[in-house]
Scaffold this motif. Structure first.
Motif, mmCIF file in Angstrom:
data_model
loop_
_atom_site.group_PDB
_atom_site.id
_atom_site.type_symbol
_atom_site.label_atom_id
_atom_site.label_comp_id
_atom_site.label_asym_id
_atom_site.label_seq_id
_atom_site.Cartn_x
_atom_site.Cartn_y
_atom_site.Cartn_z
ATOM 1 N N HIS A 64 25.572 27.744 37.668
ATOM 2 C CA HIS A 64 25.999 27.184 36.388
ATOM 3 C C HIS A 64 27.268 27.884 35.871
ATOM 4 C CE1 HIS A 64 24.920 26.630 31.840
ATOM 5 N NE2 HIS A 64 25.969 25.915 32.174
ATOM 6 N N LEU A 65 27.267 29.215 35.903
ATOM 7 C CA LEU A 65 28.410 29.959 35.368
ATOM 8 C C LEU A 65 29.674 29.718 36.183
ATOM 9 C CD1 LEU A 65 26.792 33.399 34.461
ATOM 10 C CD2 LEU A 65 27.119 31.382 33.018
ATOM 11 N N ALA B 51 33.100 28.211 34.823
ATOM 12 C CA ALA B 51 34.394 28.872 35.022
ATOM 13 C C ALA B 51 35.384 27.922 35.686
ATOM 14 C CB ALA B 51 34.210 30.131 35.866
ATOM 15 N N LEU B 52 34.893 27.121 36.642
ATOM 16 C CA LEU B 52 35.747 26.141 37.308
ATOM 17 C C LEU B 52 36.241 25.095 36.307
ATOM 18 C CD1 LEU B 52 36.922 24.819 39.884
ATOM 19 C CD2 LEU B 52 34.728 23.637 40.148
ATOM 20 N N ARG B 53 35.342 24.620 35.451
ATOM 21 C CA ARG B 53 35.712 23.627 34.442
ATOM 22 C C ARG B 53 36.824 24.161 33.534
ATOM 23 N NH1 ARG B 53 35.180 22.650 29.357
ATOM 24 N NH2 ARG B 53 34.009 24.553 28.986
ATOM 25 N N GLU B 54 36.681 25.417 33.102
ATOM 26 C CA GLU B 54 37.668 26.013 32.219
ATOM 27 C C GLU B 54 39.007 26.227 32.931
ATOM 28 O OE1 GLU B 54 36.283 29.557 30.389
ATOM 29 O OE2 GLU B 54 34.557 28.612 29.432
ATOM 30 N N ARG B 55 38.907 26.740 34.164
ATOM 31 C CA ARG B 55 40.142 27.073 34.893
ATOM 32 C C ARG B 55 40.933 25.821 35.260
ATOM 33 N NH1 ARG B 55 44.185 27.729 36.394
ATOM 34 N NH2 ARG B 55 45.163 29.243 37.783
ATOM 35 N N ALA B 56 40.215 24.747 35.674
ATOM 36 C CA ALA B 56 40.891 23.522 36.114
ATOM 37 C C ALA B 56 41.179 22.567 34.969
ATOM 38 C CB ALA B 56 40.044 22.830 37.174
ATOM 39 N N ALA C 59 34.713 33.338 42.436
ATOM 40 C CA ALA C 59 33.350 33.426 41.915
ATOM 41 C C ALA C 59 32.455 33.870 43.067
ATOM 42 C CB ALA C 59 32.891 32.093 41.355
ATOM 43 N N MET C 60 31.885 35.039 42.925
ATOM 44 C CA MET C 60 31.065 35.622 43.988
ATOM 45 C C MET C 60 29.657 35.915 43.472
ATOM 46 S SD MET C 60 33.153 35.962 46.630
ATOM 47 C CE MET C 60 32.446 37.232 47.701
ATOM 48 N N ALA C 61 28.672 35.508 44.256
ATOM 49 C CA ALA C 61 27.302 35.954 44.012
ATOM 50 C C ALA C 61 27.056 37.182 44.883
ATOM 51 C CB ALA C 61 26.316 34.849 44.356
ATOM 52 N N TRP C 62 26.130 38.020 44.470
ATOM 53 C CA TRP C 62 25.851 39.220 45.260
ATOM 54 C C TRP C 62 24.428 39.682 44.991
ATOM 55 C CZ3 TRP C 62 24.843 43.067 41.686
ATOM 56 C CH2 TRP C 62 25.445 42.913 40.422
ATOM 57 N N LYS D 45 31.141 42.747 32.582
ATOM 58 C CA LYS D 45 32.288 42.491 31.708
ATOM 59 C C LYS D 45 33.006 41.197 32.110
ATOM 60 C CE LYS D 45 33.153 47.328 30.523
ATOM 61 N NZ LYS D 45 34.095 48.474 30.649
ATOM 62 N N GLN D 46 33.099 40.956 33.429
ATOM 63 C CA GLN D 46 33.789 39.766 33.911
ATOM 64 C C GLN D 46 33.081 38.485 33.485
ATOM 65 O OE1 GLN D 46 34.463 39.539 38.209
ATOM 66 N NE2 GLN D 46 34.280 37.318 38.147
ATOM 67 N N TRP D 47 31.735 38.486 33.587
ATOM 68 C CA TRP D 47 30.993 37.255 33.365
ATOM 69 C C TRP D 47 30.513 37.065 31.925
ATOM 70 C CZ3 TRP D 47 31.079 33.279 36.501
ATOM 71 C CH2 TRP D 47 31.332 33.482 37.870
#
Length: 322
Positions: free
Chosen positions: A168-169, A173-178, A250-253, A311-313
């Motif tokens: 979802h996040l 982020a993709l929606r905002e960036r694009a 965007a990375m999951a870990w 902080k990033q997310w």
């Protein structure tokens, strides 16, 4: 030796015996019984499979059974509470996904103290998020998808698993960036989201590459981009998201953590053993086949990494309704 000296010496020996082995000696002897690893998803998920690869190889290294305990539900909150209430002796650990650290403390404030007090042990791996479309969606690249969304009244529906999760996040982020319109369609898990995208009931999905690579290789969905820092060696023809949207990643870990108060020597010993397992070529290959990439990291470096990720997310979480 005088009678008093003998008595003093005997008392000292007794005290030493009562103290038992030192903490360092306990770490060197660890583990002396089976170890449980809590996983926040159901059996069969990509996180669960990665955890079992680690558990199987730790079992061989330790000559003690490492047992996976699945505790799915509430976006990881059930697993989080299970670890917070576990003994801090190193025999109960948590194979935690990034969402536990970057989402839960924002969405469920009561869990913030528990999550922030977990003891980092080892960074296990990271996996880039990916953007894919149904085979009937005309877009052949991320740039074409952005253009299609802008040409479509009301934008496009996008399948994401778990409200507030990394899927979802990343989509937010993709929606905002694009600067593209999206309507998020939330699912309880990736499998359900993929089912609707494969059936073309929803045109777009954002999820981890480990979840999408299988359906993409089978032609069930079309993989447009991975949101990692560089193209994957296993998928050299798939562009990164940043090639169309400079700077977008965007990375999951996932990481292994322990309850608050776990002995530092035991933490460091487990971390060394985990790093040794992850550096075995066969283990690294199996994880990479899942789309997960190991990266050795000390407990101190892992703590700093977690703080940077939070902080990033955090702004995205808050804007997405956290």
């Amino acid at each position: 030796m005088t009678r008093l000296s003998q008595l003093t010496f005997s008392l000292l020996l007794g005290l030493i015996a009562m103290m038992g082995p030192s903490e360092q000696a306990k770490a060197q002897a660890f583990p002396e019984k089976p170890v449980r690893i809590i996983v926040q998803t159901a059996a069969g998920s990509s996180i669960d499979v990665a955890a079992r690869i680690l558990a199987d190889n730790l079992t061989r290294r330790w000559n003690q059974q490492v047992i996976i305990l699945n505790q799915p539900g509430a976006g990881g909150a059930i697993a989080t509470r299970a670890l917070a209430s576990a003994p801090n002796d190193g025999y109960t650990l948590f194979f935690a996904a990034s969402s536990v650290f970057v989402v839960l403390p924002e969405l469920q404030k009561a869990l913030a103290a528990d999550v922030n007090s977990f003891v980092p042990i080892a960074f296990v791996g990271e996996t880039p998020m990916a953007i894919a479309v149904s085979s009937k969606t005309p877009a052949k690249s991320l740039a074409e998808l952005v253009a299609l969304a802008k040409q479509t009244t009301g934008g496009l529906n996008v399948a994401v698993s778990t409200r507030g999760g990394l899927s979802h996040l990343s989509a937010e982020a993709l929606r905002e960036r694009a600067k593209m319109e999206m309507t998020f369609v939330h699912y309880p898990g990736t499998a359900q989201a993929l089912t609707d995208v494969i059936a073309d009931r929803v045109p777009v999905i954002v999820d981890s590459i480990s979840a999408i690579v299988g359906p993409a290789s089978g032609g069930q969905v079309r993989l447009l981009a991975v949101a990692g820092p560089s193209r994957l060696k296993s998928l050299p023809d798939i562009a990164t998201a940043s090639e169309a949207l400079p700077g977008f990643e965007a990375m999951a870990w996932f990481a292994l953590v322990a309850p608050k108060g776990t002995n530092a020597d035991i933490v460091r010993q487990i971390g060394k053993d985990v790093d040794a397992v992850l550096q075995e070529p066969a283990v690294a290959k199996r994880l990479q086949e899942l789309g997960a990439f190991p990266r050795p990291m000390s407990p101190e470096a892992l703590q700093a990494f977690i703080e940077a990720q939070k902080k990033q997310w955090a702004p995205i979480v808050q804007r997405a309704g956290g």
